[in-house]
Design a protein around this motif. Sequence first.
Motif: not given
Length: 90
Positions: A40-46, A49-50, A60-65, A70-72
Motif C-alpha cells: 500500500i505504501a508503494w502504491m501511495q508513492q505513485g 499494480m496489476i 489493483v487499487g487500495v480499498v479504505q473502509v 486498508p487492503f488491496l
Amino acid sequence: MTAQITHVRFHGYRKNEDIAVYKWRLDTGEQGESDRASMIAWMQQGNDMIVAVAGAWQPVGVVQVEGQAPFLCAHSNGQWTDGLLQLPMF
C-alpha cells in the motif's frame, strides 16, 4: 513503475481483506514479496499494480473502509473484483 502481483498468502479467510503477503514482478524483471502495508505504501508513492485475470489485465487499487485497515483489491469496469483471489497461493 508497475508491479504485477503473481501470488498471494492469506492470514485468515480467503478474502481480499485477509491477504497478508504478495509476490510480485516489476516491469524491470525484478521479483520479490512484500506484506500488505508495504504494498500500500508503494502504491501511495505513485506506483501501479496489476493482476492477470482470465487472460486480461486488471488494475489493483487500495480499498479504505471506515473502521478497517486498508487492503488491496483488483477492479474492472468501475467494479471491485475477486481477481487477487484467483491467484495461486504460496
